[in-house]
Write a protein that holds these residues in place. Structure first.
Motif, mmCIF file in Angstrom:
data_model
loop_
_atom_site.group_PDB
_atom_site.id
_atom_site.type_symbol
_atom_site.label_atom_id
_atom_site.label_comp_id
_atom_site.label_asym_id
_atom_site.label_seq_id
_atom_site.Cartn_x
_atom_site.Cartn_y
_atom_site.Cartn_z
ATOM 1 N N LYS A 1 30.372 32.236 34.160
ATOM 2 C CA LYS A 1 31.455 32.984 34.345
ATOM 3 C C LYS A 1 31.253 34.621 35.279
ATOM 4 C CE LYS A 1 34.386 31.474 30.693
ATOM 5 N NZ LYS A 1 35.434 31.787 29.980
ATOM 6 N N ASN A 2 30.082 34.416 35.735
ATOM 7 C CA ASN A 2 29.632 35.772 36.406
ATOM 8 C C ASN A 2 30.045 35.721 37.861
ATOM 9 O OD1 ASN A 2 28.328 38.033 37.129
ATOM 10 N ND2 ASN A 2 26.458 36.985 37.358
ATOM 11 N N VAL A 3 31.417 35.752 38.033
ATOM 12 C CA VAL A 3 31.905 35.564 39.382
ATOM 13 C C VAL A 3 31.553 36.641 40.254
ATOM 14 C CG1 VAL A 3 34.117 35.541 40.908
ATOM 15 C CG2 VAL A 3 33.845 34.358 38.684
ATOM 16 N N ILE A 4 31.686 38.006 39.896
ATOM 17 C CA ILE A 4 31.129 39.004 40.610
ATOM 18 C C ILE A 4 30.625 40.127 39.832
ATOM 19 C CG2 ILE A 4 33.534 39.967 40.743
ATOM 20 C CD1 ILE A 4 32.865 40.968 43.488
ATOM 21 N N ALA A 5 29.933 40.985 40.027
ATOM 22 C CA ALA A 5 29.232 42.069 39.356
ATOM 23 C C ALA A 5 29.244 43.410 40.088
ATOM 24 C CB ALA A 5 27.808 41.795 38.613
ATOM 25 N N ILE A 6 29.812 44.244 39.603
ATOM 26 C CA ILE A 6 29.798 45.576 40.404
ATOM 27 C C ILE A 6 29.793 46.862 39.346
ATOM 28 C CG2 ILE A 6 30.980 47.260 41.938
ATOM 29 C CD1 ILE A 6 32.286 45.042 43.325
ATOM 30 N N ALA A 7 28.976 47.431 39.332
ATOM 31 C CA ALA A 7 28.755 48.774 38.368
ATOM 32 C C ALA A 7 29.740 49.787 38.796
ATOM 33 C CB ALA A 7 27.382 49.153 38.627
ATOM 34 N N ARG A 8 30.290 50.306 37.741
ATOM 35 C CA ARG A 8 31.286 51.425 37.803
ATOM 36 C C ARG A 8 30.750 52.547 38.812
ATOM 37 N NH1 ARG A 8 34.082 55.967 36.274
ATOM 38 N NH2 ARG A 8 36.178 55.701 35.786
ATOM 39 N N ASP A 9 29.582 52.886 38.738
ATOM 40 C CA ASP A 9 29.200 53.994 39.500
ATOM 41 C C ASP A 9 29.395 53.692 41.010
ATOM 42 O OD1 ASP A 9 27.058 52.368 39.960
ATOM 43 O OD2 ASP A 9 25.708 53.859 39.062
ATOM 44 N N ARG A 10 29.386 52.489 41.465
ATOM 45 C CA ARG A 10 29.593 51.972 42.777
ATOM 46 C C ARG A 10 30.843 52.242 43.075
ATOM 47 N NH1 ARG A 10 27.166 46.359 44.357
ATOM 48 N NH2 ARG A 10 27.749 47.326 46.448
ATOM 49 N N LEU A 11 32.026 51.996 42.369
ATOM 50 C CA LEU A 11 33.520 51.991 42.661
ATOM 51 C C LEU A 11 33.967 53.286 43.476
ATOM 52 C CD1 LEU A 11 35.113 50.058 39.804
ATOM 53 C CD2 LEU A 11 34.730 49.409 42.341
ATOM 54 N N LYS A 12 34.362 53.125 44.447
ATOM 55 C CA LYS A 12 35.102 54.452 45.157
ATOM 56 C C LYS A 12 36.714 54.310 44.799
ATOM 57 C CE LYS A 12 35.842 56.830 49.337
ATOM 58 N NZ LYS A 12 35.372 56.869 50.995
ATOM 59 N N GLY A 13 37.350 53.036 44.892
ATOM 60 C CA GLY A 13 38.644 53.205 44.595
ATOM 61 C C GLY A 13 39.412 51.680 44.858
ATOM 62 N N ALA A 14 40.568 51.696 45.115
ATOM 63 C CA ALA A 14 41.345 50.317 45.115
ATOM 64 C C ALA A 14 42.483 50.732 46.180
ATOM 65 C CB ALA A 14 41.510 49.790 43.904
ATOM 66 N N VAL A 15 42.968 49.635 46.639
ATOM 67 C CA VAL A 15 44.445 49.684 47.292
ATOM 68 C C VAL A 15 44.963 48.515 46.534
ATOM 69 C CG1 VAL A 15 45.680 49.361 49.415
ATOM 70 C CG2 VAL A 15 43.267 50.537 49.489
ATOM 71 N N VAL A 16 46.119 48.656 46.091
ATOM 72 C CA VAL A 16 46.754 47.847 45.139
ATOM 73 C C VAL A 16 48.177 47.523 45.900
ATOM 74 C CG1 VAL A 16 47.849 47.455 42.938
ATOM 75 C CG2 VAL A 16 45.801 48.994 43.418
ATOM 76 N N ASN A 17 48.410 46.392 46.079
ATOM 77 C CA ASN A 17 49.589 45.802 46.532
ATOM 78 C C ASN A 17 50.019 44.883 45.433
ATOM 79 O OD1 ASN A 17 49.804 46.252 49.684
ATOM 80 N ND2 ASN A 17 47.727 46.071 49.005
ATOM 81 N N PRO A 18 50.796 45.316 44.483
ATOM 82 C CA PRO A 18 51.614 44.600 43.345
ATOM 83 C C PRO A 18 52.586 43.966 43.688
ATOM 84 C CG PRO A 18 52.358 46.936 43.278
ATOM 85 C CD PRO A 18 51.182 46.982 44.417
ATOM 86 N N PRO A 19 53.182 42.859 42.992
ATOM 87 C CA PRO A 19 54.315 42.058 43.322
ATOM 88 C C PRO A 19 55.528 42.680 43.106
ATOM 89 C CG PRO A 19 53.277 41.604 40.893
ATOM 90 C CD PRO A 19 52.495 42.479 41.618
ATOM 91 N N MET A 20 55.611 44.038 42.338
ATOM 92 C CA MET A 20 56.815 44.705 42.297
ATOM 93 C C MET A 20 56.406 46.115 42.848
ATOM 94 S SD MET A 20 58.934 43.531 39.205
ATOM 95 C CE MET A 20 57.633 43.834 37.952
ATOM 96 N N GLY A 21 57.290 46.740 43.455
ATOM 97 C CA GLY A 21 57.141 48.193 43.852
ATOM 98 C C GLY A 21 56.138 48.342 45.173
ATOM 99 N N PRO A 22 56.157 49.491 45.518
ATOM 100 C CA PRO A 22 55.279 49.815 46.862
ATOM 101 C C PRO A 22 53.790 49.888 46.584
ATOM 102 C CG PRO A 22 55.961 51.936 45.776
ATOM 103 C CD PRO A 22 56.440 50.830 44.912
#
Length: 228
Positions: free
Chosen positions: A51-72
């Motif tokens: 189940k190790n699909v992807i492994a990214i450490a938290r200190d590497r994360l800069k952010g995210a662009v979210v396109n949810p099913p509802m809302g902007p």
């Protein structure tokens, strides 16, 4: 390497190295063998999956662009690896976060990515699926799309290199995941695709910008979709 093996019950107690005695037999033979090893039989097929699909450490994360099913759609980011909390870059005018760290669970939803089941990706339509794109400080972008099939939620995972140094990692992620879709628990889906409103304090609610009442100092509220 694949092998067929019928496994019986463990005999006795494990030795000092943790190895158990198990009766085993090949399906096409009547001869049983008493073997010693570390094998722990698992009842569910999904329990045998890597189940190790992807492994990214938290200190590497800069952010995210979210396109949810509802809302902007909306963008979450932090200025540096040392920053504890993520911010909403496009915070609506006159609105505030429900509390200072409300975006953290969504922006870091790629961490601990796991799944309940796996299937061929061509069984699902990801063309117009809602998605989140997670980006790292060193230039890796990971896209997670969520398709619905009945009451189930299935994810595809792909990566894009923001610079040549990240190309090898992006290629490795794509090679591993390009043909597969992953069934996610609802809690993880709610984190990945949280609507913007779930991170904001209602406009007419007093006390905007403060931590939720009743939480001890230093304790954060759970991310969207996670019940305490």
């Amino acid at each position: 390497m694949l092998a067929d093996l019928l496994i019986g019950q463990a005999q006795g107690t494990p030795d000092e190295l943790g190895r158990s005695l198990l009766y085993v037999r090949r399906p096409d033979q009547n001869q049983a063998w008493l073997a010693r090893g570390y094998l722990t039989p698992k009842a569910a097929v999904a329990d045998w999956l890597d189940k190790n699909v992807i492994a990214i450490a938290r200190d590497r994360l800069k952010g995210a662009v979210v396109n949810p099913p509802m809302g902007p759609s909306y963008t979450l980011s932090r200025d540096s690896k040392e920053a504890m909390d993520f911010k909403m870059v496009d915070l609506p005018r006159g609105r505030e976060l429900s509390f200072e760290g409300s975006p953290d669970g969504v922006a870091s939803a790629i961490i601990g990515f796991s799944f309940d089941d796996v299937a061929k990706a061509n069984q699902f339509d990801f063309a117009m699926a809602p998605q989140s794109v997670f980006n790292t400080f060193d230039g890796l972008n990971v896209t997670v799309k969520i398709a619905s099939k009945g009451m189930e939620r299935w994810a595809s995972v792909s990566a894009q290199a923001g610079n040549p140094m990240m190309q090898a990692e992006a290629d490795a992620i794509n090679a591993r995941n390009k043909d597969w879709a992953y069934k996610l628990p609802e809690m993880k889906v709610n984190q990945i695709l949280a609507p913007r409103e779930t991170l904001l304090r209602p406009a007419d609610e007093p006390g905007a910008g403060k931590a939720p009442a009743g939480l001890p100092p230093g304790l954060r509220a759970p991310p969207p979709g996670v019940r305490p």
